[in-house]
Motif scaffolding. Structure first.
Motif, PDB file in Angstrom:
ATOM      1  N   GLN A 228       0.805  -1.212   0.000  1.00 28.19           N
ATOM      2  CA  GLN A 228       0.000   0.000   0.000  1.00 28.19           C
ATOM      3  C   GLN A 228       0.846   1.274   0.000  1.00 28.19           C
ATOM      4  O   GLN A 228       0.307   2.374   0.139  1.00 28.19           O
ATOM      5  CB  GLN A 228      -0.948   0.002   1.207  1.00 28.19           C
ATOM      6  CG  GLN A 228      -2.026  -1.048   1.106  1.00 28.19           C
ATOM      7  CD  GLN A 228      -3.040  -0.963   2.240  1.00 28.19           C
ATOM      8  OE1 GLN A 228      -3.613  -1.969   2.644  1.00 28.19           O
ATOM      9  NE2 GLN A 228      -3.283   0.228   2.755  1.00 28.19           N
ATOM     10  N   GLY A 229       2.156   1.120  -0.150  1.00 30.96           N
ATOM     11  CA  GLY A 229       2.993   2.307  -0.285  1.00 30.96           C
ATOM     12  C   GLY A 229       3.641   2.773   0.998  1.00 30.96           C
ATOM     13  O   GLY A 229       3.818   3.979   1.196  1.00 30.96           O
ATOM     14  N   PHE A 230       4.031   1.845   1.866  1.00 31.53           N
ATOM     15  CA  PHE A 230       4.755   2.179   3.093  1.00 31.53           C
ATOM     16  C   PHE A 230       6.137   1.538   3.048  1.00 31.53           C
ATOM     17  O   PHE A 230       6.320   0.473   2.464  1.00 31.53           O
ATOM     18  CB  PHE A 230       4.010   1.672   4.332  1.00 31.53           C
ATOM     19  CG  PHE A 230       2.757   2.445   4.656  1.00 31.53           C
ATOM     20  CD1 PHE A 230       2.743   3.375   5.680  1.00 31.53           C
ATOM     21  CD2 PHE A 230       1.590   2.228   3.944  1.00 31.53           C
ATOM     22  CE1 PHE A 230       1.589   4.081   5.988  1.00 31.53           C
ATOM     23  CE2 PHE A 230       0.434   2.927   4.240  1.00 31.53           C
ATOM     24  CZ  PHE A 230       0.428   3.857   5.269  1.00 31.53           C
ATOM     25  N   SER A 231       7.092   2.194   3.699  1.00 32.68           N
ATOM     26  CA  SER A 231       8.435   1.626   3.861  1.00 32.68           C
ATOM     27  C   SER A 231       8.588   1.152   5.299  1.00 32.68           C
ATOM     28  O   SER A 231       8.269   1.882   6.246  1.00 32.68           O
ATOM     29  CB  SER A 231       9.513   2.672   3.547  1.00 32.68           C
ATOM     30  OG  SER A 231       9.543   2.973   2.173  1.00 32.68           O
ATOM     31  N   TYR A 232       9.082  -0.064   5.454  1.00 32.27           N
ATOM     32  CA  TYR A 232       9.297  -0.624   6.790  1.00 32.27           C
ATOM     33  C   TYR A 232      10.676  -0.214   7.283  1.00 32.27           C
ATOM     34  O   TYR A 232      11.692  -0.515   6.658  1.00 32.27           O
ATOM     35  CB  TYR A 232       9.173  -2.146   6.745  1.00 32.27           C
ATOM     36  CG  TYR A 232       9.563  -2.837   8.032  1.00 32.27           C
ATOM     37  CD1 TYR A 232       8.894  -2.570   9.219  1.00 32.27           C
ATOM     38  CD2 TYR A 232      10.616  -3.751   8.061  1.00 32.27           C
ATOM     39  CE1 TYR A 232       9.251  -3.195  10.401  1.00 32.27           C
ATOM     40  CE2 TYR A 232      10.977  -4.389   9.235  1.00 32.27           C
ATOM     41  CZ  TYR A 232      10.297  -4.107  10.407  1.00 32.27           C
ATOM     42  OH  TYR A 232      10.649  -4.717  11.581  1.00 32.27           O
ATOM     43  N   ILE A 233      10.720   0.493   8.429  1.00 31.87           N
ATOM     44  CA  ILE A 233      11.978   0.984   8.989  1.00 31.87           C
ATOM     45  C   ILE A 233      12.494   0.070  10.090  1.00 31.87           C
ATOM     46  O   ILE A 233      13.698  -0.174  10.191  1.00 31.87           O
ATOM     47  CB  ILE A 233      11.808   2.411   9.539  1.00 31.87           C
ATOM     48  CG1 ILE A 233      11.277   3.333   8.443  1.00 31.87           C
ATOM     49  CG2 ILE A 233      13.125   2.935  10.089  1.00 31.87           C
ATOM     50  CD1 ILE A 233      12.201   3.522   7.274  1.00 31.87           C
ATOM     51  N   GLY A 234      11.592  -0.449  10.930  1.00 29.93           N
ATOM     52  CA  GLY A 234      12.047  -1.312  12.012  1.00 29.93           C
ATOM     53  C   GLY A 234      10.972  -1.523  13.058  1.00 29.93           C
ATOM     54  O   GLY A 234       9.841  -1.038  12.941  1.00 29.93           O
ATOM     55  N   THR A 235      11.333  -2.263  14.111  1.00 31.73           N
ATOM     56  CA  THR A 235      10.415  -2.600  15.204  1.00 31.73           C
ATOM     57  C   THR A 235      11.142  -2.455  16.528  1.00 31.73           C
ATOM     58  O   THR A 235      12.290  -2.894  16.666  1.00 31.73           O
ATOM     59  CB  THR A 235       9.902  -4.043  15.060  1.00 31.73           C
ATOM     60  OG1 THR A 235       9.224  -4.179  13.813  1.00 31.73           O
ATOM     61  CG2 THR A 235       8.941  -4.392  16.183  1.00 31.73           C
ATOM     62  N   THR A 236      10.479  -1.846  17.508  1.00 29.10           N
ATOM     63  CA  THR A 236      11.007  -1.808  18.873  1.00 29.10           C
ATOM     64  C   THR A 236      10.202  -2.779  19.727  1.00 29.10           C
ATOM     65  O   THR A 236       8.985  -2.883  19.583  1.00 29.10           O
ATOM     66  CB  THR A 236      10.926  -0.388  19.456  1.00 29.10           C
ATOM     67  OG1 THR A 236       9.581   0.099  19.381  1.00 29.10           O
ATOM     68  CG2 THR A 236      11.834   0.561  18.693  1.00 29.10           C
ATOM     69  N   ASN A 237      10.911  -3.470  20.625  1.00 33.70           N
ATOM     70  CA  ASN A 237      10.343  -4.564  21.419  1.00 33.70           C
ATOM     71  C   ASN A 237       9.762  -5.633  20.486  1.00 33.70           C
ATOM     72  O   ASN A 237       8.610  -6.040  20.605  1.00 33.70           O
ATOM     73  CB  ASN A 237       9.277  -4.070  22.393  1.00 33.70           C
ATOM     74  CG  ASN A 237       8.935  -5.116  23.438  1.00 33.70           C
ATOM     75  OD1 ASN A 237       9.807  -5.800  23.959  1.00 33.70           O
ATOM     76  ND2 ASN A 237       7.650  -5.261  23.732  1.00 33.70           N
ATOM     77  N   LYS A 238      10.577  -6.085  19.565  1.00 26.70           N
ATOM     78  CA  LYS A 238      10.145  -7.086  18.594  1.00 26.70           C
ATOM     79  C   LYS A 238       9.885  -8.415  19.299  1.00 26.70           C
ATOM     80  O   LYS A 238      10.659  -8.846  20.158  1.00 26.70           O
ATOM     81  CB  LYS A 238      11.208  -7.272  17.511  1.00 26.70           C
ATOM     82  CG  LYS A 238      10.799  -8.262  16.423  1.00 26.70           C
ATOM     83  CD  LYS A 238      11.820  -8.312  15.315  1.00 26.70           C
ATOM     84  CE  LYS A 238      11.448  -9.374  14.278  1.00 26.70           C
ATOM     85  NZ  LYS A 238      10.149  -9.087  13.630  1.00 26.70           N
ATOM     86  N   LEU A 239       8.792  -9.068  18.904  1.00 27.65           N
ATOM     87  CA  LEU A 239       8.380 -10.324  19.525  1.00 27.65           C
ATOM     88  C   LEU A 239       8.770 -11.510  18.648  1.00 27.65           C
ATOM     89  O   LEU A 239       8.516 -11.507  17.437  1.00 27.65           O
ATOM     90  CB  LEU A 239       6.868 -10.332  19.746  1.00 27.65           C
ATOM     91  CG  LEU A 239       6.306  -9.214  20.628  1.00 27.65           C
ATOM     92  CD1 LEU A 239       4.799  -9.361  20.769  1.00 27.65           C
ATOM     93  CD2 LEU A 239       6.977  -9.196  21.991  1.00 27.65           C
ATOM     94  N   PHE A 240       9.372 -12.504  19.278  1.00 23.69           N
ATOM     95  CA  PHE A 240       9.691 -13.764  18.613  1.00 23.69           C
ATOM     96  C   PHE A 240       8.880 -14.872  19.278  1.00 23.69           C
ATOM     97  O   PHE A 240       8.613 -14.843  20.487  1.00 23.69           O
ATOM     98  CB  PHE A 240      11.185 -14.059  18.703  1.00 23.69           C
ATOM     99  CG  PHE A 240      12.037 -13.097  17.922  1.00 23.69           C
ATOM    100  CD1 PHE A 240      12.344 -13.341  16.591  1.00 23.69           C
ATOM    101  CD2 PHE A 240      12.523 -11.939  18.516  1.00 23.69           C
ATOM    102  CE1 PHE A 240      13.128 -12.456  15.866  1.00 23.69           C
ATOM    103  CE2 PHE A 240      13.306 -11.048  17.801  1.00 23.69           C
ATOM    104  CZ  PHE A 240      13.606 -11.306  16.471  1.00 23.69           C
ATOM    105  N   ASN A 241       8.502 -15.855  18.492  1.00 23.95           N
ATOM    106  CA  ASN A 241       7.602 -16.901  18.987  1.00 23.95           C
ATOM    107  C   ASN A 241       8.147 -17.613  20.222  1.00 23.95           C
ATOM    108  O   ASN A 241       7.399 -17.898  21.165  1.00 23.95           O
ATOM    109  CB  ASN A 241       7.335 -17.930  17.885  1.00 23.95           C
ATOM    110  CG  ASN A 241       6.496 -17.362  16.761  1.00 23.95           C
ATOM    111  OD1 ASN A 241       5.693 -16.457  16.960  1.00 23.95           O
ATOM    112  ND2 ASN A 241       6.685 -17.894  15.553  1.00 23.95           N
TER     113      ASN A 241
END
Length: 594
Positions: free
Chosen positions: A361-374
Motif C-alpha cells: 500500500q505504499g509504506f516503507s518498513y523501517i524497524g520494530t522496537t520490542n520485537k516479539l519472537f515466537n
C-alpha cells in the motif's frame, strides 16, 4: 492471593506507527501527554496498581506506586502496625520509671519491629521524577515516591530493581545496604537493621534511542536516517540475570533497509539487537544505538539535492506524524508462557503479514522496537511493540538553470498500480494508499537551453522520504543570421590611447661625392637644312650631369645630392638632340627629291 494476581492476563497491542522521532514524544511527555496507547485487561505482578501505604499521617492510596503487593495484604500490614502501636502505647503507660529506663536502653540496641520505607525515582537525564506509562489511561505520568511500612523479616513484595520501560537503573547497589533479595528479586529488609526509617533514591537514565542510518559506503555520506525511541523497551530483569529463563529478558529491536534511488544495498537487509542498558549522556547527546545499512552508488549522476553530504550528518531525515494503522492485533501473556502461546499463534508471521500488506500500500518498513519472537517468553515489563511503517513520498522533478532558477514547472510523480481503485493513479492517503513501485523522470525540451547535468536518479522505486531529481540546463550560445537585416548594434567607441613621445631624429649621413660627367659622343655630320643649301648646325650635346653643391640649412645640416635634377637635364638634352636629328633627316630627304 499473590498467585491469583500473577495469573491474570496482560495484553499489549502491536502498533504500526508512521513516525518515530524521539524528541517529539519526549516533549509531549514533559507536558504529561502521550500519543502512545497500550491495551491491557489487567496489570501483571510488575504493573502499576493502587496500593494502601502507611505514612505518619495514616493510610493513603498511591496510584503511581509500582508494587506486586495485593491490596488486602497491604491493608493487613497496616492493621497489624496499628495494633502493635496501641500495644506499645499501653505498655508504656503502665511501666514504672525503672522499666522505662530499661526499655529505653533496650531500644538503643534492639532492631525495630517494623520499618518505614521510602523509595524515590530520580530521572538524571531530564531531571525530576521518572515518567512511566499508566496502563489504564495510556498516558505518561511522573512516578511518585513509593512509601510503605513493613514488619521486620517480612517480604516487601517489591522488586525494587525491576526494569522500568525506557530507563536503566544506575545505582542498584544502594539497595543492597538495606535489603536482601531472593531469586525473583523481591526485597526484604536486612535482619537486624538498626534504623527504622529507610529512604533510598534510585537514579535512572533514559535509554539511548536507535538511529537507523543509510550511508554511501564509498564516502561515508549519510543518505537518509530515522530515529526510533527506546522508551517502550526494557533492560534484562534481575530474575533473568539470576538464571530464570522464563523471566523477561531484555527487549529486542530490528532495523530494515529501504529503497534509495541510484544506490544498491551492499549490506544485510535486516539488523537486530537487544537493549544492553546503553543510555543517553544528556538530553542533547543521545548516544545513539546505530543500525547502519551500507549502499553503493550505481548511477553516473550527481547525488540528489535531498542528500545532505557529510559523514556525521543526518541525511534526508525520515519523519511523519504519529498514527495507528488499521490491522493491529493483541498479544497476551503471563509469566512462564512464550509469545506463541496463550492463543497468540505465530506472532512472527502475523507481524510479517502486516508489514507486507502495508508495503504493497505504499509504506516503507523501517524497524520494530520490542520485537516479539515466537519462542521468547512474554515480557510483562515492556509497554508495547511498535512497528515503524512510513508512508512513501512522491518524487519531485525540477527543471532549473545552473544558478538554480526555475525554467519550467516542476513535476510530481506518484502512482500505485496495486490499488484496485486507480482514481488519482491509485493514490489515496486517507485510505492508506501511498506511492509504490517504479518511477521514471525525463528531461524537458526548453527553448533556448540545453541539458548540462542531472542531479539525482532518473528512475527507481518510491521511498520513505521526499526524493528530488534536478535537470540542470545552460543557455544556448547566440548564432548571428547573415540574412538578418537587423543591423548590429554599434559598439561603444574605444578610448584613444595617449600619443607616444616622438623619437629624436637621427643625424643624416655624409652625401657621396658625385661622379665626373661623361664626355659626349661626337655629333653626326650635319645635314642640309631643308629649303636651303646651308648645311645644318651640328647638334650640341647637352651636359648630362653636373656637380651639385648641397646647400646648407639654417642648422648647418648636410643634405644628400639632388640626383633627380641631373637626370631631368640629361633627358631634356637627349630630347632636343633627337628633334634636331629628325629635322636634319627630313631636310636631307627633301633635297634628294629636288
Amino acid at each position: 492471593m499473590l498467585k491469583q494476581q500473577a495469573q491474570k492476563h496482560q495484553r499489549f497491542a502491536i502498533k504500526k506507527l508512521s513516525v518515530g522521532v524521539a524528541s517529539v514524544l519526549i516533549g509531549l511527555t514533559f507536558m504529561g501527554v502521550s500519543s502512545v496507547s497500550a491495551d491491557t485487561d489487567t496489570q501483571s505482578a510488575a504493573a502499576n496498581q493502587s496500593a494502601v501505604v502507611n505514612t505518619a499521617n495514616g493510610a493513603q492510596t498511591d496510584d503511581q506506586a509500582t508494587t506486586n503487593q495485593p491490596k488486602n495484604e497491604e491493608t493487613s500490614v497496616a492493621a497489624n502496625k496499628s495494633t502493635a502501636s496501641q500495644a506499645a502505647s499501653q505498655n508504656n503507660a503502665t511501666a514504672t520509671p525503672a522499666a522505662e529506663n530499661n526499655s529505653t536502653h533496650a531500644a538503643e540496641t534492639k532492631a525495630p519491629d517494623y520499618y518505614n520505607v521510602t523509595v524515590n525515582f530520580h530521572d538524571v537525564t531530564r531531571g525530576g521524577n521518572i515518567q512511566v506509562l499508566n496502563r489504564n489511561t495510556g498516558r505518561y505520568e511522573y512516578k511518585q515516591p513509593y512509601q510503605t511500612t513493613v514488619w521486620a523479616g517480612r517480604n516487601t513484595y517489591q522488586i525494587f530493581k525491576a526494569p522500568i520501560a525506557g530507563y536503566q537503573l544506575l545505582n542498584p547497589e544502594v539497595l543492597d545496604q538495606y535489603f536482601d533479595f531472593d531469586q525473583s528479586g523481591y526485597a526484604t529488609v536486612k535482619q537486624g537493621y538498626p534504623e527504622q526509617n529507610i529512604s533510598v533514591t534510585l537514579n535512572y537514565a533514559v535509554l539511548s534511542p536507535l538511529k537507523v542510518e543509510y550511508i554511501d559506503t564509498d564516502n561515508g555520506h549519510v543518505l537518509a536516517s530515522m530515529e526510533l525511541p527506546s522508551y517502550y523497551m526494557v533492560p534484562e530483569s534481575p530474575a533473568h540475570k539470576n538464571g530464570d529463563v522464563k523471566s523477561p529478558d531484555a527487549s529486542k529491536y530490528e532495523g530494515a533497509a529501504i529503497n534509495i534511488p541510484g544506490y544498491q544495498l551492499v549490506s544485510e537487509p535486516v539488523l537486530t539487537g537487544r537493549i544492553d542498558g546503553q543510555t543517553q549522556n544528556s538530553l542533547t547527546d543521545k548516544n545513539y544505538i546505530h543500525l547502519t545499512f551500507k549502499y553503493k552508488k550505481v548511477m553516473d549522476n550527481a547525488e540528489a539535492t535531498t542528500t545532505t553530504p557529510g559523514k556525521d550528518s543526518t541525511g534526508a531525515v525520515i519523519v511523519n506524524k504519529w498514527s495507528n494503522l488499521p490491522g493491529m492485533f493483541v498479544v497476551r501473556g503471563v509469566y512462564g508462557l512464550k509469545n506463541s502461546e496463550d492463543g497468540n499463534g505465530n506472532v512472527e508471521q502475523r507481524t510479517q503479514d502486516l508489514i507486507d500488506r502495508y508495503k504493497k500500500q505504499g509504506f516503507s518498513y523501517i524497524g520494530t522496537t520490542n520485537k516479539l519472537f515466537n519462542d521468547d517468553y512474554y515480557n510483562f515489563y515492556a509497554t508495547g511493540t511498535y512497528i515503524y511503517l512510513i508512508p512513501n513520498k512522491p518524487v519531485q522533478v525540477n527543471y532549473v538553470d545552473e544558478q538554480g532558477n526555475k525554467l519550467a514547472d516542476s513535476d510530481t510523480l506518484a502512482t500505485n498500480a496495486a490499488n484496485p481503485d486507480q482514481t488519482n493513479q491509485g493514490i489515496n492517503s486517507a485510505a492508506y494508499w501511498n506511492p509504490a513501485g517504479e518511477w521514471t523522470a525525463k528531461p524537458k525540451d526548453i527553448h533556448g537551453y540545453h541539458l548540462v547535468k542531472t542531479e539525482g536518479a532518473t528512475d527507481g522505486e518510491f521511498t520513505a522520504y521526499q526524493y528530488v531529481t534536478n535537470f540542470v540546463y545552460a543557455k544556448n550560445p547566440e548564432i548571428v543570421d547573415p540574412n538578418d537585416p537587423t543591423p548590429d548594434q554599434p559598439t561603444d567607441p574605444t578610448k584613444p590611447t595617449d600619443p607616444t613621445t616622438p623619437t629624436t631624429p637621427t643625424t643624416p649621413t655624409t652625401p657621396e661625392t658625385p661622379g665626373n660627367p661623361t664626355t659626349p659622343v661626337n655629333p653626326g655630320q650635319p645635314g642640309v637644312v631643308p629649303g636651303t643649301n646651308q648645311p645644318g648646325q651640328p647638334v650640341v650635346p647637352t651636359q648630362t650631369s653636373k656637380q651639385v653643391t648641397p646647400a646648407k640649412d639654417s642648422h648647418n645640416a648636410q643634405q644628400l645630392p639632388q640626383t633627380g635634377n641631373d637626370n631631368q637635364a640629361a633627358v631634356l638634352g637627349l630630347g632636343m638632340g633627337a628633334v634636331a636629328s629628325l629635322l636634319g633627316f627630313l631636310g636631307l630627304n627633301k633635297k634628294r627629291e629636288n
